[in-house]
Motif scaffolding. Sequence first.
Motif, PDB file in Angstrom:
ATOM      1  N   ALA A  81      -6.412  -1.049   4.796  1.00 55.64           N
ATOM      2  CA  ALA A  81      -5.586  -2.229   4.538  1.00 55.64           C
ATOM      3  C   ALA A  81      -4.721  -2.514   5.755  1.00 55.64           C
ATOM      4  N   HIS A  82      -4.483  -3.815   5.996  1.00 55.54           N
ATOM      5  CA  HIS A  82      -3.767  -4.227   7.202  1.00 55.54           C
ATOM      6  C   HIS A  82      -2.733  -5.297   6.844  1.00 55.54           C
ATOM      7  N   ILE A  83      -1.486  -4.960   7.046  1.00 59.02           N
ATOM      8  CA  ILE A  83      -0.397  -5.892   6.788  1.00 59.02           C
ATOM      9  C   ILE A  83      -0.151  -6.717   8.046  1.00 59.02           C
ATOM     10  N   ASN A  84      -0.097  -8.024   7.882  1.00 58.43           N
ATOM     11  CA  ASN A  84       0.034  -8.980   8.978  1.00 58.43           C
ATOM     12  C   ASN A  84      -1.133  -8.891   9.958  1.00 58.43           C
ATOM     13  N   ASP A  85      -2.325  -8.787   9.353  1.00 57.62           N
ATOM     14  CA  ASP A  85      -3.560  -8.894  10.122  1.00 57.62           C
ATOM     15  C   ASP A  85      -4.679  -9.296   9.164  1.00 57.62           C
ATOM     16  N   GLN A  86      -5.777  -9.764   9.747  1.00 53.72           N
ATOM     17  CA  GLN A  86      -6.962 -10.070   8.944  1.00 53.72           C
ATOM     18  C   GLN A  86      -7.742  -8.767   8.708  1.00 53.72           C
ATOM     19  N   THR A  87      -8.953  -8.878   8.196  1.00 55.83           N
ATOM     20  CA  THR A  87      -9.644  -7.687   7.707  1.00 55.83           C
ATOM     21  C   THR A  87     -10.572  -7.024   8.718  1.00 55.83           C
ATOM     22  N   VAL A  88     -10.911  -7.705   9.817  1.00 55.11           N
ATOM     23  CA  VAL A  88     -11.865  -7.154  10.776  1.00 55.11           C
ATOM     24  C   VAL A  88     -11.105  -6.313  11.795  1.00 55.11           C
ATOM     25  N   VAL A  89     -10.828  -5.081  11.417  1.00 54.16           N
ATOM     26  CA  VAL A  89     -10.050  -4.171  12.244  1.00 54.16           C
ATOM     27  C   VAL A  89     -10.709  -2.790  12.171  1.00 54.16           C
ATOM     28  N   ALA A  90     -10.933  -2.162  13.314  1.00 51.71           N
ATOM     29  CA  ALA A  90     -11.492  -0.811  13.346  1.00 51.71           C
ATOM     30  C   ALA A  90     -11.149  -0.172  14.685  1.00 51.71           C
ATOM     31  N   GLU A  91     -10.862   1.125  14.667  1.00 52.18           N
ATOM     32  CA  GLU A  91     -10.625   1.881  15.889  1.00 52.18           C
ATOM     33  C   GLU A  91     -11.314   3.232  15.762  1.00 52.18           C
ATOM     34  N   ALA A  92     -11.792   3.757  16.881  1.00 55.43           N
ATOM     35  CA  ALA A  92     -12.637   4.944  16.867  1.00 55.43           C
ATOM     36  C   ALA A  92     -11.948   6.164  16.281  1.00 55.43           C
ATOM     37  N   HIS A  93     -10.619   6.252  16.410  1.00 62.66           N
ATOM     38  CA  HIS A  93      -9.913   7.449  15.960  1.00 62.66           C
ATOM     39  C   HIS A  93      -9.384   7.334  14.536  1.00 62.66           C
ATOM     40  N   ALA A  94      -9.626   6.191  13.863  1.00 67.91           N
ATOM     41  CA  ALA A  94      -9.079   5.962  12.528  1.00 67.91           C
ATOM     42  C   ALA A  94     -10.178   6.072  11.479  1.00 67.91           C
ATOM     43  N   PRO A  95      -9.871   6.604  10.292  1.00 65.87           N
ATOM     44  CA  PRO A  95     -10.905   6.722   9.254  1.00 65.87           C
ATOM     45  C   PRO A  95     -11.350   5.365   8.750  1.00 65.87           C
ATOM     46  N   PHE A  96     -12.664   5.210   8.589  1.00 70.06           N
ATOM     47  CA  PHE A  96     -13.239   3.922   8.194  1.00 70.06           C
ATOM     48  C   PHE A  96     -14.290   4.161   7.124  1.00 70.06           C
ATOM     49  N   GLY A  97     -14.189   3.441   6.021  1.00 69.58           N
ATOM     50  CA  GLY A  97     -15.176   3.553   4.952  1.00 69.58           C
ATOM     51  C   GLY A  97     -14.622   2.959   3.682  1.00 69.58           C
ATOM     52  N   GLY A  98     -15.387   3.014   2.624  1.00 73.48           N
ATOM     53  CA  GLY A  98     -14.954   2.450   1.362  1.00 73.48           C
ATOM     54  C   GLY A  98     -15.581   3.166   0.192  1.00 73.48           C
ATOM     55  N   GLY A  99     -15.160   2.804  -1.007  1.00 67.53           N
ATOM     56  CA  GLY A  99     -15.691   3.404  -2.212  1.00 67.53           C
ATOM     57  C   GLY A  99     -16.404   2.377  -3.065  1.00 67.53           C
ATOM     58  N   GLY A 100     -16.892   2.814  -4.221  1.00 62.83           N
ATOM     59  CA  GLY A 100     -17.610   1.918  -5.110  1.00 62.83           C
ATOM     60  C   GLY A 100     -18.882   1.405  -4.459  1.00 62.83           C
ATOM     61  N   THR A 101     -19.145   0.111  -4.595  1.00 63.06           N
ATOM     62  CA  THR A 101     -20.342  -0.460  -3.984  1.00 63.06           C
ATOM     63  C   THR A 101     -20.196  -0.658  -2.482  1.00 63.06           C
ATOM     64  N   SER A 102     -19.021  -0.308  -1.925  1.00 62.67           N
ATOM     65  CA  SER A 102     -18.847  -0.328  -0.468  1.00 62.67           C
ATOM     66  C   SER A 102     -19.184   1.017   0.162  1.00 62.67           C
ATOM     67  N   GLY A 103     -19.553   1.983  -0.641  1.00 64.24           N
ATOM     68  CA  GLY A 103     -19.930   3.281  -0.089  1.00 64.24           C
ATOM     69  C   GLY A 103     -19.588   4.407  -1.031  1.00 64.24           C
ATOM     70  N   ASN A 104     -19.911   5.626  -0.603  1.00 67.26           N
ATOM     71  CA  ASN A 104     -19.675   6.784  -1.463  1.00 67.26           C
ATOM     72  C   ASN A 104     -18.380   7.502  -1.122  1.00 67.26           C
ATOM     73  N   GLY A 105     -17.446   6.777  -0.478  1.00 67.02           N
ATOM     74  CA  GLY A 105     -16.134   7.355  -0.198  1.00 67.02           C
ATOM     75  C   GLY A 105     -16.058   8.120   1.096  1.00 67.02           C
ATOM     76  N   GLY A 106     -17.161   8.199   1.851  1.00 71.91           N
ATOM     77  CA  GLY A 106     -17.136   8.882   3.137  1.00 71.91           C
ATOM     78  C   GLY A 106     -16.366   8.073   4.164  1.00 71.91           C
ATOM     79  N   ARG A 107     -16.021   8.718   5.252  1.00 69.39           N
ATOM     80  CA  ARG A 107     -15.259   8.060   6.305  1.00 69.39           C
ATOM     81  C   ARG A 107     -15.823   8.414   7.670  1.00 69.39           C
ATOM     82  N   HIS A 108     -15.765   7.437   8.576  1.00 72.33           N
ATOM     83  CA  HIS A 108     -16.094   7.659   9.978  1.00 72.33           C
ATOM     84  C   HIS A 108     -14.802   7.571  10.775  1.00 72.33           C
TER      85      HIS A 108
END
Length: 489
Positions: A436-463
């Motif tokens: 989640a990103h406050i005062n930003d849109q949704t297309v945000v990712a950085e190599a050192h930050a956990p990235f992933g989702g649950g439910g139909t967005s994934g099995n809860g794993g993170r990159h």
Amino acid sequence: MNNANALLHPSIWQGLIFNGDWIAAQGGSHTFAEPATGEQLGRVGLANADDVARAATQARAAQAAWATSDYKERAAIFRRAAAVIVEHLDELATWIMRETGAIRAKADHELREAGAHLLEAAAMLTQPKGQLLASASGEMSIARRVPHGVIGVISPFNFPLILSIRSIAPALATGNAVVHKPDLQTPVSGGVLIARVFEAAGLPKGLLHVLPGAAEAGQAMCSHPDIAMIAFTGSTAVGRSVGELAGRNLKKMSLELGGKNSLIILDDADPDIAAAAVAWGAYLHQGQICMASGRILLQRGIADAVIERLVAKAKHLPVGDPMSGKVALGPLINARQVQRVHAIVQDSVAAGATLLAGGTYENQFYQPTVLTGVRPGMRSFEEELFGPVASVTVFDTDQEAIALASATTGCLALGVITPTLARAMFIVDRVPAGHAHINDQTVVAEAHAPFGGGGTSGNGGRHGGTSDWDEFTQWQWLTVKTEAPRYPF
């Protein structure tokens, strides 16, 4: 692209697959085209189940020596790989632009982030990989991270370099070997490029196999006993099939799938800033991003002002061949995707939504589109768009925004724009989202930050970051006694 000294000169890889050397595929070959022009870009080897079996066996044989090799030498390979990307930046960016339909800024972003993932992988080699546990007197008890063995990576077409390297680099860094299947629409940006970078960096042979292939190859990866884990990025529908087959074969899985992501704009936001955020989150790379802003939720007091500005942007953003250097949006990846996006737009209008901009296309170029009056139940509200469509829903209260944003079975990303942080945190704490990103849109990712989702967005794993240790290794309990005990039996 055809410079004799080019890293990706076709004479090196044309019609071939990679196992440390460039070899013929038993499955034959596959040609692929540039989405902007339809021009044939090249031909790669087409891996079949036999190619996968051979790669898995070779990877398993090479893995043990790699896992126990000098960590300093392994780290140096990742740093050299990052330097190779920088050295060949213009050449590699051209391939990404032509193969994925990306503008130069998107191509440069992929290359920068790929380099960041490689440097993060190098840094993993000096991080602690275990814990000292409580133990009885005279005994050492350790929980330590050990590699799975061979990781199968399956990646998509939209950000093929990042969405491949973010699994390949940490998998290798944690002592695994990798068998990788890039999408057949982007086999160079998602596969050949990575193989050549690691080849130039001195990765020992047998540790990385790049096998462009169709469903047969992916199914073989999910079934072969020498592949211990599958890291898949792609659609929810295909992810279900991958998860079912890999689970039947008792493999660990990391599934990063599609998402219906909300960008919530509260009534105290700046309309100009908000409209720019909406356009970026909905239109970047033609909306072909898993964390694109698929639901634009505008509070009524600001809705008209934001919509007016958004429509103006949509009508003036240039669309065309990215290689011209004069466009903001390129083509969708294929004609099938154009028809899918157009059907969602038309069906939503038929259900009562209002089309204020776009909704038209020529060849694979879809115009930036604005739909307002979107309600739950409409396709543009419910389905992941993967096209340049801003789907706008107006709400009255913060609680209503929470309900609308939560009405999904899978949300990768959430954005909330407001100067009132307390309101934003109230919403973020109540809407399930992978990030989640406050005062930003949704297309945000950085190599050192956990990235992933649950439910139909994934099995809860993170990159990303420490999450990579969780994904690409398993715990082993190790005890050491100063002498063997004398048991009574």
